[in-house]
Design a protein around this motif. Sequence first.
Motif, PDB file in Angstrom:
ATOM      1  N   ASP A 134       0.724  -1.333  -0.136  1.00 53.96           N
ATOM      2  CA  ASP A 134       0.029   0.006   0.019  1.00 53.96           C
ATOM      3  C   ASP A 134       0.982   1.155   0.014  1.00 53.96           C
ATOM      4  O   ASP A 134       1.099   1.800   1.009  1.00 53.96           O
ATOM      5  CB  ASP A 134      -0.936  -0.123   1.219  1.00 53.96           C
ATOM      6  N   VAL A 135       1.156   1.465  -1.001  1.00 54.18           N
ATOM      7  CA  VAL A 135       2.065   2.767  -1.478  1.00 54.18           C
ATOM      8  C   VAL A 135       1.758   3.503  -2.435  1.00 54.18           C
ATOM      9  O   VAL A 135       1.024   3.200  -3.503  1.00 54.18           O
ATOM     10  CB  VAL A 135       3.721   2.298  -1.530  1.00 54.18           C
ATOM     11  N   LEU A 136       2.125   4.873  -2.649  1.00 56.08           N
ATOM     12  CA  LEU A 136       1.851   5.695  -3.813  1.00 56.08           C
ATOM     13  C   LEU A 136       2.776   5.725  -4.791  1.00 56.08           C
ATOM     14  O   LEU A 136       2.614   6.142  -6.089  1.00 56.08           O
ATOM     15  CB  LEU A 136       1.276   6.976  -3.314  1.00 56.08           C
ATOM     16  N   GLY A 137       4.242   5.468  -4.431  1.00 55.28           N
ATOM     17  CA  GLY A 137       5.150   5.474  -5.638  1.00 55.28           C
ATOM     18  C   GLY A 137       5.972   4.287  -5.311  1.00 55.28           C
ATOM     19  O   GLY A 137       6.013   3.702  -4.295  1.00 55.28           O
ATOM     20  N   ARG A 138       6.922   4.029  -6.372  1.00 54.52           N
ATOM     21  CA  ARG A 138       7.436   2.568  -6.248  1.00 54.52           C
ATOM     22  C   ARG A 138       9.265   2.762  -7.023  1.00 54.52           C
ATOM     23  O   ARG A 138       9.957   2.078  -7.312  1.00 54.52           O
ATOM     24  CB  ARG A 138       6.898   1.427  -7.077  1.00 54.52           C
TER      25      ARG A 138
ATOM     26  N   ARG B 263       3.876   7.443   0.337  1.00 54.46           N
ATOM     27  CA  ARG B 263       2.850   7.157   1.644  1.00 54.46           C
ATOM     28  C   ARG B 263       3.092   5.645   1.642  1.00 54.46           C
ATOM     29  O   ARG B 263       3.060   4.981   0.689  1.00 54.46           O
ATOM     30  CB  ARG B 263       1.573   7.369   0.939  1.00 54.46           C
ATOM     31  N   ILE B 264       3.176   5.230   3.013  1.00 54.49           N
ATOM     32  CA  ILE B 264       3.480   3.730   3.276  1.00 54.49           C
ATOM     33  C   ILE B 264       1.982   3.737   4.198  1.00 54.49           C
ATOM     34  O   ILE B 264       1.937   4.066   5.353  1.00 54.49           O
ATOM     35  CB  ILE B 264       4.438   3.622   4.320  1.00 54.49           C
ATOM     36  N   GLY B 265       1.434   2.913   3.796  1.00 59.70           N
ATOM     37  CA  GLY B 265      -0.335   2.574   4.221  1.00 59.70           C
ATOM     38  C   GLY B 265       0.109   1.727   5.465  1.00 59.70           C
ATOM     39  O   GLY B 265      -0.715   2.045   6.342  1.00 59.70           O
ATOM     40  N   ASN B 266       1.090   0.742   5.506  1.00 61.59           N
ATOM     41  CA  ASN B 266       0.946  -0.136   6.483  1.00 61.59           C
ATOM     42  C   ASN B 266       2.657  -0.237   6.932  1.00 61.59           C
ATOM     43  O   ASN B 266       3.393  -1.230   6.473  1.00 61.59           O
ATOM     44  CB  ASN B 266       0.577  -1.452   6.132  1.00 61.59           C
ATOM     45  N   PRO B 267       3.113   0.762   7.695  1.00 62.72           N
ATOM     46  CA  PRO B 267       4.524   0.626   7.993  1.00 62.72           C
ATOM     47  C   PRO B 267       5.085  -0.636   8.631  1.00 62.72           C
ATOM     48  O   PRO B 267       6.303  -1.176   8.349  1.00 62.72           O
ATOM     49  CB  PRO B 267       4.676   1.603   8.856  1.00 62.72           C
TER      50      PRO B 267
ATOM     51  N   GLN C 132       4.031  -3.687   8.206  1.00 58.82           N
ATOM     52  CA  GLN C 132       4.035  -4.777   7.018  1.00 58.82           C
ATOM     53  C   GLN C 132       5.347  -4.530   6.221  1.00 58.82           C
ATOM     54  O   GLN C 132       6.100  -5.549   5.923  1.00 58.82           O
ATOM     55  CB  GLN C 132       2.756  -4.903   6.642  1.00 58.82           C
ATOM     56  N   MET C 133       5.491  -3.221   5.954  1.00 56.97           N
ATOM     57  CA  MET C 133       6.546  -2.897   5.050  1.00 56.97           C
ATOM     58  C   MET C 133       7.986  -3.230   5.758  1.00 56.97           C
ATOM     59  O   MET C 133       8.923  -3.789   5.069  1.00 56.97           O
ATOM     60  CB  MET C 133       6.551  -1.476   5.052  1.00 56.97           C
TER      61      MET C 133
ATOM     62  N   ASN D 106      16.219  -1.981   7.242  1.00 62.22           N
ATOM     63  CA  ASN D 106      15.470  -0.703   6.669  1.00 62.22           C
ATOM     64  C   ASN D 106      15.319   0.431   7.714  1.00 62.22           C
ATOM     65  O   ASN D 106      15.596   0.031   8.801  1.00 62.22           O
ATOM     66  CB  ASN D 106      14.064  -1.259   6.049  1.00 62.22           C
ATOM     67  N   GLY D 107      14.849   1.315   7.102  1.00 59.98           N
ATOM     68  CA  GLY D 107      14.880   2.533   8.044  1.00 59.98           C
ATOM     69  C   GLY D 107      13.545   2.926   8.771  1.00 59.98           C
ATOM     70  O   GLY D 107      13.446   4.077   9.299  1.00 59.98           O
ATOM     71  N   LEU D 108      12.728   1.944   8.832  1.00 58.65           N
ATOM     72  CA  LEU D 108      11.474   2.026   9.445  1.00 58.65           C
ATOM     73  C   LEU D 108      11.741   1.407  10.930  1.00 58.65           C
ATOM     74  O   LEU D 108      12.090   0.434  11.142  1.00 58.65           O
ATOM     75  CB  LEU D 108      10.404   1.053   8.916  1.00 58.65           C
ATOM     76  N   PHE D 109      11.363   2.548  11.907  1.00 59.06           N
ATOM     77  CA  PHE D 109      11.590   2.364  13.490  1.00 59.06           C
ATOM     78  C   PHE D 109      10.110   2.129  13.908  1.00 59.06           C
ATOM     79  O   PHE D 109       9.473   3.102  14.115  1.00 59.06           O
ATOM     80  CB  PHE D 109      12.292   3.391  14.111  1.00 59.06           C
TER      81      PHE D 109
END
Length: 262
Positions: A163-167, A194-198, A200-201, A214-217
């Motif tokens: 669930d993102v807006l760009g790839r 946009r990251i709809g489900n961080p 899960q990502m 990855n850089g998601l905390f």
Amino acid sequence: MSRELSPIDKAKFVAARRAVDFVEDGMRVGLGTGSTAAFMVRCLGERVQQEGLRIRGVPTSSRTAALAREVGIDVVTLDEARWLDLTIDGADEFDGDLNLIKGGGGAHLQEKIVATASDQMIVITDAAKEVETLGAFPLPVEVIRFGWRATQALIGEVLVGMDVLGRDITLRMNGDAPYVTDEGNHILDLHLKRIGNPRQMAMVLNQVAGVVENGLFIDICDRVIVGHGDGRVETRDINEGTSEEVRLEFPEESNLFNDLTD
């Protein structure tokens, strides 16, 4: 202060100044990387020099380590410290649940290891970093250099079902050459918008062969301290569900800031 700071730098400074109030004598403290974290390291250095504060700092990059030593902080490795009482770091974005995107400075691997080896994590930032949904800031993904193009292609396939807006995916550069992290890896920046489900990502990306981190905390930050250019500082505690605001004064002069270039 030794030089006039911009409003954004003033916001970073007061957030950093407030954060170091949570550091107590004898603590083992994770020291973040980036422009806001540099203010924090210098503020800690002031406490070390002026108050005799005794701490051991675990830096998250070689440049943070150099700055910490410069201002008089006792620097040790995470293996030497084993576990930390507190980590203070900046963020590129944060949302209402205090989930973060980090890695704009290329140090998110060490930053995440240090933060998760701490009893608490405090994020220091300015109000512009707060977003309703993560993703406007490119998401950094550290990958090993071997076969990085194949890793990039695999990440692209994964993003199709997210669930993102760009790839768009770009290799981070340092001038004409690929950027190389302290661990000798490359960084791919994911322009997702946009990251709809961080959550899960974060989990899916780390399953891709060649991805280091990855850089998601997610569920790591305990407090966020938001500074403003007029000296106001808001502290939000996700565990207590509290928010408080104070106003700090800017010092007229401080030798620790003479050569500040971060």
